[in-house]
Motif scaffolding. Structure first.
Motif, short mmCIF file in Angstrom:
data_model
loop_
_atom_site.label_atom_id
_atom_site.label_comp_id
_atom_site.label_asym_id
_atom_site.label_seq_id
_atom_site.Cartn_x
_atom_site.Cartn_y
_atom_site.Cartn_z
N ARG A 69 0.82 -1.22 0.00
CA ARG A 69 0.00 0.00 0.00
C ARG A 69 0.85 1.27 0.00
O ARG A 69 0.54 2.23 -0.69
N LEU A 70 1.96 1.25 0.76
CA LEU A 70 2.76 2.48 0.93
C LEU A 70 3.96 2.55 0.01
O LEU A 70 4.57 3.60 -0.13
N GLY A 71 4.38 1.44 -0.59
CA GLY A 71 5.48 1.45 -1.55
C GLY A 71 6.78 1.92 -0.94
O GLY A 71 7.22 1.44 0.10
N ASN A 72 7.43 2.91 -1.60
CA ASN A 72 8.75 3.38 -1.17
C ASN A 72 8.71 4.19 0.12
O ASN A 72 9.75 4.52 0.69
N ARG A 73 7.53 4.56 0.55
CA ARG A 73 7.44 5.34 1.79
C ARG A 73 7.82 4.51 3.01
O ARG A 73 8.16 5.05 4.05
N LEU A 74 7.77 3.18 2.89
CA LEU A 74 7.90 2.35 4.09
C LEU A 74 8.74 1.11 3.81
O LEU A 74 8.63 0.49 2.75
N ARG A 75 9.57 0.79 4.81
CA ARG A 75 10.33 -0.47 4.78
C ARG A 75 10.10 -1.16 6.12
O ARG A 75 10.49 -0.67 7.16
N LEU A 76 9.41 -2.33 6.07
CA LEU A 76 9.09 -3.10 7.27
C LEU A 76 10.03 -4.29 7.38
O LEU A 76 10.14 -5.09 6.43
N ILE A 77 10.73 -4.40 8.51
CA ILE A 77 11.70 -5.49 8.70
C ILE A 77 11.31 -6.24 9.97
O ILE A 77 11.27 -5.66 11.06
N ILE A 78 11.02 -7.53 9.82
CA ILE A 78 10.72 -8.39 10.97
C ILE A 78 11.87 -9.38 11.11
O ILE A 78 12.14 -10.17 10.22
N GLY A 79 12.58 -9.28 12.22
CA GLY A 79 13.76 -10.10 12.44
C GLY A 79 13.42 -11.58 12.61
O GLY A 79 12.26 -11.98 12.77
#
Length: 585
Positions: free
Chosen positions: A442-452
């Motif tokens: 939905r947010l594209g380049n605005r957001l980077r989600l990292i789950i370890g």
């Protein structure tokens, strides 16, 4: 159980109280009174004698110093001093010498007025002249003139300690903003002052005297003083006390003079005047030994009638704490403990009958709370996802629409089809990952989600449903709402000795310090009282974790390393140890 009355003559308290009063107290009180009376009487006599001598000395010294100041101030008006300060070019050498001689005679008269005075000197800086009562006229060096003119010390109300003397000074004019026309310095010899103090200290009796400046507690003069006497200084202006000086015990009497800002302390060896007290001391030790033997006897009696019954009762409480509700305790003797034991047994019976009801009721209440709190979370982010799917279909972005619809289906399936209140943490992480991928699309380049990566120790922990996805949603909606690009959210898993930690950190605007304090305060207050069910988001999760894992579990907030908000979710291992497999759904 019948309500029985304990006769007052049978109470343990009364028996021991009468025994203690009748046997122990008279002996010990008599010995103590005799000893204290003897010590106080001798101490008071010595104190009065020493204090009267010190008071007389300080009064005499104060009077002497006040007389010196009067003579100095009077000398400021001396005609000869004024003539020399206003030296006219028309004055002859004879007239000048005559004025110097008369001034020296007056200064010498002041010097002779007290054995403590070492010298009196008049300085005339503008003419570089100085006249001493003892040494006569001499010229001032350039450095002497500069030091005197620049000095801020124009008038001394109390003697000031210099290198080897005490200084009294008077100037004209007295204002610090104007240069002095002439200055009179009166020097008090420390050697003579020490000699006068020696009249108070008898060396053959081991007495010591120390005169101090009260402002900085520096030693002005001392007679026969040891290092211990020099280092010790009283906290009050007058009084008495005992101090330890190595192996010696000294009786210190101290007094002070506000006019001089000085304190006088006299030390007397306590053995010199406490010799008669030793007889009292021997009697005191005899009575103390007798009292000790009585105390031993009393202790044995106390152990049998008080300590042993108390130990029995404490052990019974410990077994009750361990869950032994079949325990009963009894006592043969009829006293206070008999009735205490009987009431303990009745209490255990009532607890045994009520514990099941109370426990089951608590479980049902917590279960109802969890259901109601979970119901608040479900619709949090659905609206934006449906709008995104609508936009993709309208733009004929079928490939992404298929992916989004599949992930939304999985999201709904997790919420609606899994009715368990608690799931494995691994399942909760999968759900959070699914949510993160939808938000990423939905947010594209605005957001980077990292789950370890999830450590193995976390895989089999049962947790309340929907505790991770709302943390990600909170970071996106509140932390990164102002980020047009390069927003990031990181989820980490950390194991400590006493707890498992899950951290969610964003690089957004974060919170102000007062907002953090207020939020953490609200979270803490939820642990101390029953919350209402209007709370949502972080407080919702915090309360469910507190119910599940107990004290020390829940959410705390702080500023992250990137300046954003760091939400730490804490799962207490101790609380986890008390959760049964049945509770894990």
């Amino acid at each position: 159980m019948k309500n029985k009355f304990i006769p007052w003559t049978s109470t343990t308290y009364l028996r021991f109280l009468l025994l203690f009063i009748v046997i122990l107290m008279p002996i010990y009180i008599i010995g103590l009174l005799i000893y204290n009376w003897g010590v106080d009487a001798v101490e008071e006599q010595v104190y009065q004698s020493v204090d009267s001598q010190m008071t007389y000395y300080l009064d005499a010294l104060t009077t002497d110093m006040e007389q010196m100041k009067v003579l100095m101030l009077d000398a400021l008006n001396d005609d000869n001093l004024n003539d020399l300060a206003m030296l006219s070019p028309v004055k002859t050498v004879y007239e000048k010498q005559k004025a110097i001689t008369r001034l020296q005679q007056r200064l010498n008269a002041i010097k002779s007025s007290s054995e403590l005075i070492a010298d009196v000197v008049a300085y005339i800086p503008q003419n570089a002249m100085k006249v001493s009562g003892g040494n006569g006229f001499s010229a001032m060096s350039e450095n002497e003139v500069t030091d005197l003119v620049d000095s801020k010390l124009r008038f001394t109300s109390t003697p000031q300690l210099q290198d080897d003397h005490l200084l009294l000074r008077a100037s004209f004019p007295n204002s610090a903003g104007r240069k002095p026309i002439f200055v009179i310095d009166l020097s008090i010899s420390l050697e003579n002052l020490t000699q006068s103090l020696s009249n108070l200290a008898r060396n053959e009796d081991g007495e010591q005297v120390v005169l101090r400046n009260l402002a900085d507690r520096s030693v002005i003069a001392a007679v026969h003083a040891t290092q211990g006497a020099l280092n010790w200084h009283p906290q009050e202006r007058s009084g008495r006390t005992f101090i330890e000086d190595g192996k010696d015990r000294l009786f210190a009497v101290y007094n002070s003079s506000e006019e001089l800002d000085m304190g006088l302390t006299r030390y007397v060896d306590s053995d010199l005047f406490f010799g008669p007290v030793h007889n009292y001391q021997r009697w005191f030790w005899f009575f103390s030994l007798t009292a000790t033997l009585i105390i031993v006897f009393f202790s044995v009696f106390l152990y049998r009638f008080i300590h042993q019954p108390l130990v029995t009762l404490i052990r019974a409480f410990r077994k009750l704490q361990e869950g032994d509700f079949n325990l009963r305790i009894h006592r043969r003797k009829k006293d206070d403990f008999t009735y205490l034991y009987d009431y303990f047994n009745v209490t255990v019976e009532h607890l045994h009958s009520l514990i099941d009801q109370v426990y089951k009721q608590k479980i049902l209440v917590q279960h109802a709370e969890l259901k109601q709190l979970q119901a608040q979370i479900n619709p949090h982010f659905l609206y934006n996802s449906f709008f995104m799917l609508h936009r993709m279909i309208k733009l004929e972005d079928n490939e992404n629409a298929v992916v989004v619809s599949k992930k939304l289906g999985q999201f709904f399936q997790y919420i609606t089809r899994n009715t368990a209140d608690e799931l494995l943490l691994a399942r909760e992480v999968e759900h959070a990952q699914n949510y993160a991928e939808i938000q990423q699309m939905r947010l594209g380049n605005r957001l980077r989600l990292i789950i370890g990566d999830v450590p193995d120790a976390f895989q089999y922990i049962y947790v309340p449903r929907l505790i991770l996805q709302p943390l990600l949603e909170n970071a996106i909606e509140h932390g990164l709402h102002a980020k047009e690009q390069n927003g990031s959210v990181n989820m980490r898993f950390i194991e400590e000795e006493s707890a498992w930690l899950i951290e969610v950190e964003d690089n957004g605007a974060g919170m102000e310090e007062f907002e953090l304090r207020e939020m953490n305060k609200r979270l803490t207050s939820m642990n101390e009282s029953q919350p209402d069910f209007e709370v949502t988001g972080l407080m919702n999760i915090h309360h469910r974790l507190h119910i599940k894992f107990g004290f020390g579990s829940g959410i705390s907030l702080c500023i992250g390393s990137g300046g954003g908000l760091l939400v730490q979710l804490r799962l207490s291992k101790e609380g986890m140890a008390h959760v049964s497999h049945t509770d894990r759904g």
